[in-house]
Design an enzyme around this catalytic site. Structure first.
Site, PDB file in Angstrom:
ATOM      1  N   LYS A   1      55.605  30.661   8.064  1.00 27.54           N
ATOM      2  CA  LYS A   1      54.806  30.571   9.288  1.00 27.54           C
ATOM      3  C   LYS A   1      54.303  29.140   9.460  1.00 27.54           C
ATOM      4  O   LYS A   1      53.865  28.502   8.501  1.00 27.54           O
ATOM      5  CB  LYS A   1      53.646  31.550   9.192  1.00 27.54           C
ATOM      6  CG  LYS A   1      52.824  31.720  10.463  1.00 27.54           C
ATOM      7  CD  LYS A   1      51.814  32.850  10.278  1.00 27.54           C
ATOM      8  CE  LYS A   1      50.995  33.143  11.512  1.00 27.54           C
ATOM      9  NZ  LYS A   1      50.101  34.310  11.321  1.00 27.54           N
TER      10      LYS A   1
ATOM     11  N   CYS B   1      54.139  35.537  14.406  1.00 28.62           N
ATOM     12  CA  CYS B   1      52.858  35.872  15.040  1.00 28.62           C
ATOM     13  C   CYS B   1      52.226  34.708  15.784  1.00 28.62           C
ATOM     14  O   CYS B   1      52.636  34.362  16.873  1.00 28.62           O
ATOM     15  CB  CYS B   1      51.902  36.451  13.988  1.00 28.62           C
ATOM     16  SG  CYS B   1      50.502  37.358  14.737  1.00 28.62           S
TER      17      CYS B   1
ATOM     18  N   GLU C   1      54.780  41.219  10.166  1.00 28.54           N
ATOM     19  CA  GLU C   1      54.311  40.145   9.298  1.00 28.54           C
ATOM     20  C   GLU C   1      53.673  40.720   8.023  1.00 28.54           C
ATOM     21  O   GLU C   1      52.872  41.656   8.091  1.00 28.54           O
ATOM     22  CB  GLU C   1      53.290  39.334  10.101  1.00 28.54           C
ATOM     23  CG  GLU C   1      52.646  38.170   9.402  1.00 28.54           C
ATOM     24  CD  GLU C   1      51.626  37.473  10.305  1.00 28.54           C
ATOM     25  OE1 GLU C   1      51.204  36.356   9.967  1.00 28.54           O
ATOM     26  OE2 GLU C   1      51.260  38.063  11.352  1.00 28.54           O
TER      27      GLU C   1
END
Length: 634
Positions: free
Chosen positions: A115, A170, A46
């Site tokens: 995200k 994540c 990330e």
């Protein structure tokens, strides 16, 4: 991606926080390394292009502008390279800054995936700078080209239907409504996760459990790339803990605390097959597909297949598995006895593995129910091929287990049958053998009627698959306790029970049964030695059990099963031997279905069962030609 095999990679490097050009160079090098190693996908952490821990520097134009420049450099580097690279970076769209994963392939930016879940607790405060992904897919302009931007995308190979992946980032994984759920339901066989998960005590264990569990729940491959060296700053430390998992199984894991690229080979056809069987694994069609052209690669895979899929190689796990299976067999029989109100059973004992296991199940069931072992009627029925070794083991078992035993020599009865049907007893053909088997079953059935008991079947799953039983002979019983136990596991079950009688005479007898060659003993013995060995006729049971497991579980075509077998038994069987017995397996499996269509009840103990009432329904007249033709081409 021939036969569904694909090599994937997860990588991290010595990140230089805010030195975007330096990070870009390292990313390009790792992409080239992965490409040279035949990987089709490489996933980076990330925000790796800038560094995850840039904090308020993410609002600096210099950082964001250089990020776009280096993103284009990476895109150019992949020109003509058939590898998907997933790179994390910050990206501004309209008025908001997003934490995105760039999907790059053959010199093209296929899309940007932002995200969804932005953490803002404890050591994480991404919400200070980043916005959660927009609800709907949209398009951005990057260097004059329209680029898909959003989370509702499946990236799909136009040439390999199983090669489909989706992306979550994540924190997305750690939430109950993780994006990977919808991605999988929309067809993604692979989930890629660029991550920056810091290291604290026990977190690695939890992370490992989480990823393996998610890959199992979603029946997918999961590639998790975590931030590592260079990202540690202020109060947080990152270890570069990468994980590649497939359907709950760890394929590869990084050592941590060093820059590392890990590789793993996945079987996408296997994943597709598993989902296809699960009718509760629904298909959704509300995500858009982004197609890319990925050529087929005949990968010299390092994929590991356990040569004995029914038998755990670890001693502790094997003992646990044996206990579970034996308990299932025992309690299945107990239920049948209680439901019928019958307190007697009749069983034929040959001194071989299968009948020994069945007798042990009976005695344990009677013990649990508080029944008298004398109501277990055990009968050994010697004939032309019976050796003193197997007969003595049969009698010894019955004596040590304190059951009612009969020794009935069937030679004269068989000869009467020969006379009645005009069979020459010097011709040792199938009739010669089967008359013996049917005579034995007739005695067992008649004795059961006489005492008011149930005939307990002793045949195992491997014999059921191959049709290695006499129709209306040992093929029949009133309850078959071994019917879903493969031959390779039977041996370990007997050994497990033997360990329960450590130091006793029964253990010695059971050990000798384990050492006795597998044989129906239907041909005349010579010098009191077994002359008929089953595996000389039908082939090695370990091969047939491997064929059976992968054919039933994954629906493999013969060429795929041939390849799997070579990988599993590469140091034991050559290609011609595998091909020979594979053809024999398919031929017997198809032509013997009529026997399976009317096998008696018996407890299902594992994921592979051939019961016509549940797990395997197949027409008895199905033609095997298509399968045999493909084997002939191997």
């Amino acid at each position: 991606m021939k036969d569904g095999y694909i090599r994937v990679a997860a990588a991290s490097f010595d990140t230089s926080i805010a030195n975007v050009k330096n990070n870009g160079l390292k990313i390009c090098k790792l992409i080239n390394d992965a490409y040279e190693n035949n990987a089709k996908i490489i996933v980076f952490p990330e925000l790796c292009l800038t560094g995850y821990t840039c904090e308020d520097l993410f609002n600096q134009d210099r950082l964001l502008n250089e990020t776009k420049i280096q993103l284009q450099t990476i895109i150019n580097e992949t020109d003509n390279k058939d590898i998907v690279a997933v790179v994390g970076l910050p990206y501004q769209h309209l008025n908001s800054l997003y934490n995105v994963a760039a999907v790059i392939h053959k010199g093209k930016l296929l899309g940007l995936v932002p995200k969804t879940h932005i953490p803002n607790y404890q050591e994480f405060y991404e919400a200070r700078r980043f916005e959660s992904a927009p609800k709907n897919n949209t398009t951005i302009i990057f260097n004059g080209k329209n680029i898909p931007f959003g989370t509702h995308y499946i990236f799909a190979s136009s040439t390999n239907p199983e090669f489909k992946f989706g992306i979550e980032i994540c924190e997305d994984l750690w939430l109950p409504d993780s994006p990977s759920i919808k991605l999988a339901l929309n067809g993604a066989n692979l989930i890629l996760n660029p991550s920056a998960s810091n290291e604290i005590t026990t977190k690695k264990d939890y992370r490992r459990l989480l990823i393996n569990s998610q890959s199992a729940r979603l029946v997918c491959g999961y590639i998790y790339s975590n931030a590592g060296n260079g990202e540690s700053t202020t109060d947080v430390v990152f270890s570069g803990h990468h994980i590649i998992s497939e359907n709950g199984t760890m394929i590869k894991e990084s050592s941590g605390f060093e820059s590392e690229i890990i590789y793993g080979d996945l079987d996408l056809k296997k994943l597709s097959s598993e989902r296809r069987k699960m009718t509760t694994f629904k298909s959704y069609y509300d995500y858009e597909n982004i197609y890319f052209d990925s050529t087929n690669l005949d990968l010299k895979t390092t994929y590991y297949y356990d040569p004995h899929p029914f038998v755990p190689s670890d001693h502790t796990l094997r003992a646990k598995r044996c206990k579970e299976v034996f308990d299932i067999q025992t309690h299945g029989l107990m239920q049948r006895l209680q439901a019928t109100g019958i307190k007697k059973v009749v069983i034929g004992i040959s001194g071989g593995l299968d009948s020994t296991l069945a007798l042990l199940v009976c005695t344990m069931a009677f013990k649990n129910l508080g029944y008298d072992n004398k109501d277990i009627i055990a009968i050994t029925m010697p004939c032309f091929g019976t050796t003193s070794r197997t007969k003595n083991n049969a009698l010894g078992l019955m004596n040590e287990l304190n059951v009612t035993s009969y020794d009935i020599d069937i030679t004269e009865s068989v000869k009467v049958q020969f006379k009645d049907i005009g069979q020459n007893e010097n011709v040792h053909d199938v009739t010669y053998e089967n008359v013996q088997a049917r005579t034995r079953t007739e005695i067992l059935m008649n004795k059961a009627n006489q005492v008011g008991g149930l005939v307990i079947g002793t045949g195992d799953l491997s014999e059921v698959a191959l049709g290695w039983s006499t129709y209306n002979g040992d093929h029949m019983s009133m309850y078959a306790v071994n019917v879903s136990v493969p031959k390779t596991l039977v041996r370990y079950l007997v050994d497990y029970v033997a360990s329960l009688y450590h130091g006793q005479k029964l253990e010695t007898i059971l050990k000798d049964v384990l050492d006795t060659p597998v044989s129906p003993e239907l041909l005349p013995q010579q010098d009191d030695k077994i002359v008929q060995k089953t595996e000389d006729i039908v082939g090695p049971y370990e091969l047939h059990d491997f064929f059976l497991y992968h054919m039933i579980r994954f629906g493999d075509e013969p060429h795929k099963l041939f390849r799997k077998t070579q990988l599993a038994f590469k140091n034991k069987y050559d290609k011609e031997t595998i091909k020979k017995w594979l053809a024999k397996f398919y031929w017997r499996f198809f032509t013997q279905q009529f026997k399976r269509s009317c096998i008696p009840d018996g407890p299902k103990v594992g994921s592979v069962s051939l019961s016509p009432r549940g797990d395997w329904r197949m027409p008895s007249d199905a033609n095997v030609k298509e399968w045999i033709t493909e084997i002939e081409k191997l």
